[in-house]
Motif scaffolding. Structure first.
Motif, PDB file in Angstrom:
ATOM      1  N   LEU A  28     -33.916  24.524   0.397  1.00 46.69           N
ATOM      2  CA  LEU A  28     -32.870  23.998  -0.750  1.00 46.69           C
ATOM      3  C   LEU A  28     -33.675  23.596  -1.961  1.00 46.69           C
ATOM      4  N   ARG A  29     -34.533  22.770  -1.503  1.00 51.03           N
ATOM      5  CA  ARG A  29     -35.274  22.430  -2.810  1.00 51.03           C
ATOM      6  C   ARG A  29     -36.032  23.454  -3.513  1.00 51.03           C
ATOM      7  N   ASP A  30     -36.614  24.408  -2.884  1.00 56.54           N
ATOM      8  CA  ASP A  30     -37.440  25.382  -3.196  1.00 56.54           C
ATOM      9  C   ASP A  30     -36.347  26.350  -4.208  1.00 56.54           C
ATOM     10  N   GLN A  31     -34.919  26.448  -3.732  1.00 56.49           N
ATOM     11  CA  GLN A  31     -34.055  27.161  -4.521  1.00 56.49           C
ATOM     12  C   GLN A  31     -33.843  26.299  -5.894  1.00 56.49           C
ATOM     13  N   GLY A  32     -33.956  25.118  -5.888  1.00 59.90           N
ATOM     14  CA  GLY A  32     -33.475  24.404  -7.109  1.00 59.90           C
ATOM     15  C   GLY A  32     -32.367  23.385  -6.795  1.00 59.90           C
ATOM     16  N   TYR A  33     -32.202  23.261  -5.559  1.00 61.86           N
ATOM     17  CA  TYR A  33     -30.677  22.452  -5.374  1.00 61.86           C
ATOM     18  C   TYR A  33     -31.197  21.065  -5.586  1.00 61.86           C
ATOM     19  N   ALA A  71     -35.204  10.034   9.709  1.00 63.56           N
ATOM     20  CA  ALA A  71     -34.846   9.932   8.180  1.00 63.56           C
ATOM     21  C   ALA A  71     -36.123  10.834   7.529  1.00 63.56           C
ATOM     22  N   ILE A  72     -35.474  11.707   6.847  1.00 62.99           N
ATOM     23  CA  ILE A  72     -36.470  12.752   6.179  1.00 62.99           C
ATOM     24  C   ILE A  72     -36.606  11.918   4.560  1.00 62.99           C
ATOM     25  N   THR A  73     -38.002  11.753   4.462  1.00 59.04           N
ATOM     26  CA  THR A  73     -38.465  11.333   3.193  1.00 59.04           C
ATOM     27  C   THR A  73     -39.226  12.386   2.439  1.00 59.04           C
ATOM     28  N   ASP A  74     -39.263  13.217   3.001  1.00 64.85           N
ATOM     29  CA  ASP A  74     -40.331  14.199   2.140  1.00 64.85           C
ATOM     30  C   ASP A  74     -39.736  14.934   0.769  1.00 64.85           C
ATOM     31  N   TYR A  75     -38.150  14.871   1.099  1.00 65.42           N
ATOM     32  CA  TYR A  75     -37.431  15.527  -0.094  1.00 65.42           C
ATOM     33  C   TYR A  75     -36.455  14.428  -0.604  1.00 65.42           C
ATOM     34  N   PRO A  76     -36.771  13.476  -1.524  1.00 66.44           N
ATOM     35  CA  PRO A  76     -36.195  12.320  -1.870  1.00 66.44           C
ATOM     36  C   PRO A  76     -35.203  13.170  -3.075  1.00 66.44           C
ATOM     37  N   GLU A  77     -35.540  14.268  -3.704  1.00 64.38           N
ATOM     38  CA  GLU A  77     -34.455  14.788  -4.735  1.00 64.38           C
ATOM     39  C   GLU A  77     -33.203  15.394  -4.071  1.00 64.38           C
ATOM     40  N   LEU A  78     -33.356  15.594  -2.778  1.00 66.26           N
ATOM     41  CA  LEU A  78     -32.201  16.177  -2.196  1.00 66.26           C
ATOM     42  C   LEU A  78     -31.044  15.144  -1.654  1.00 66.26           C
ATOM     43  N   ALA A 104     -27.930  27.949   8.808  1.00 64.14           N
ATOM     44  CA  ALA A 104     -29.057  28.065   9.350  1.00 64.14           C
ATOM     45  C   ALA A 104     -30.045  29.069   8.428  1.00 64.14           C
ATOM     46  N   LEU A 105     -31.341  28.883   8.646  1.00 64.09           N
ATOM     47  CA  LEU A 105     -32.294  29.805   8.186  1.00 64.09           C
ATOM     48  C   LEU A 105     -32.322  31.305   8.554  1.00 64.09           C
ATOM     49  N   GLU A 148     -37.080  19.739  12.949  1.00 62.86           N
ATOM     50  CA  GLU A 148     -38.240  20.249  12.286  1.00 62.86           C
ATOM     51  C   GLU A 148     -37.610  21.472  11.250  1.00 62.86           C
ATOM     52  N   LYS A 149     -36.363  22.041  12.168  1.00 69.84           N
ATOM     53  CA  LYS A 149     -35.650  23.076  11.473  1.00 69.84           C
ATOM     54  C   LYS A 149     -34.778  22.410  10.263  1.00 69.84           C
ATOM     55  N   ILE A 150     -34.369  21.291  10.241  1.00 64.30           N
ATOM     56  CA  ILE A 150     -33.572  20.504   9.292  1.00 64.30           C
ATOM     57  C   ILE A 150     -34.724  20.273   8.251  1.00 64.30           C
ATOM     58  N   SER A 151     -35.751  19.850   8.514  1.00 63.27           N
ATOM     59  CA  SER A 151     -36.807  19.898   7.362  1.00 63.27           C
ATOM     60  C   SER A 151     -37.033  21.023   6.614  1.00 63.27           C
ATOM     61  N   GLU A 152     -37.117  22.193   7.551  1.00 68.37           N
ATOM     62  CA  GLU A 152     -37.192  23.613   6.960  1.00 68.37           C
ATOM     63  C   GLU A 152     -36.185  23.936   5.909  1.00 68.37           C
ATOM     64  N   MET A 153     -35.054  23.743   6.500  1.00 68.59           N
ATOM     65  CA  MET A 153     -33.746  23.786   5.429  1.00 68.59           C
ATOM     66  C   MET A 153     -33.783  23.233   4.304  1.00 68.59           C
TER      67      MET A 153
END
Length: 225
Positions: free
Chosen positions: A179-184, A212-219, A125-126, A170-175
């Motif tokens: 991860l994206r912001d950390q560079g994962y 389905a989360i589409t905002d973070y395709p790099e993950l 969790a965050l 919503e929390k999954i999206s924040e998590m």
């Protein structure tokens, strides 16, 4: 050295080490108390199997197994883990570590000792929910473990167990954003809680989020079940 660090052995799995045949060593004890944990007997129990018995088991399966999964509980709590890993590696088998990320220095020692081949890092969790879910205050250590893994060449994955009463979409999206912001940039695996076994806490039914989360395709966010 703990005489019997292992609670039990799963002799064969095709699911727990990607693209490898493996067995699972369930290390006794854990420094978290996640309510959805389906291994309460391992988390709170004592070991039943010595590592000498483990090595005897592995010797007989050298031609059947590619690797060994160190799971638990929390295997990084065991101070002799580097020796255990080196013994497995000496048999020509690969080592996968399942960890909650609470002991980053242990991961660092394993990595720089060439004693681990794959790591699965649990993202519980965050910070605002971490204490509630894990009954611990190890978020900073988890973050440090993530930083260690991002800075090394050992392949790893990040995964989250999702119970709808504890982690909303919503929390999954924040998590995922964290991860994206950390560079994962690897896959982010979501595992829906399925209450088919006894857990540490009695929890209400969990409804798998239908989205389905589409905002973070790099993950490459992936549901495992």
């Amino acid at each position: 050295m703990v005489k019997k660090p292992i609670y039990s052995i799963t002799p064969f799995t095709l699911l727990d080490y990607p693209d490898h045949t493996a067995c699972i060593l369930w290390f006794a004890g854990c420094n978290m108390r996640c309510g959805y944990c389906y291994n309460p007997e391992i988390v709170t129990g004592k070991g039943k199997v010595s590592f000498e018995e483990v090595l005897s088991f592995l010797q007989k399966r050298k031609n059947l197994l590619d690797g060994v999964v160190f799971s638990g509980g929390e295997c990084t709590m065991h101070q002799d883990l580097p020796w255990y890993a080196s013994e497995v590696k000496s048999l020509g088998m690969k080592v996968k570590i399942d960890t909650n990320g609470s002991r980053p220095h242990v991961l660092e020692n394993l990595i720089y000792g060439n004693l681990v081949d794959y790591i699965a890092l649990d993202f519980k969790a965050l910070p605002q929910d971490f204490d509630k879910i894990t009954k611990s205050d190890f978020f900073d250590q988890f973050k440090e473990s993530l930083e260690v893994l991002l800075g090394c060449q050992v392949p790893f994955e990040v995964r989250t167990t999702v119970h709808s009463e504890l982690i909303s979409k919503e929390k999954i999206s924040e998590m995922a954003a964290f991860l994206r912001d950390q560079g994962y940039k690897g896959k982010y695996f979501l595992q829906h809680f399925v209450g088919e076994k006894e857990t540490i806490n009695t929890l209400p039914h969990s409804k798998k989020p239908n989205f389905a989360i589409t905002d973070y395709p790099e993950l490459g966010i992936v549901w495992r079940n």
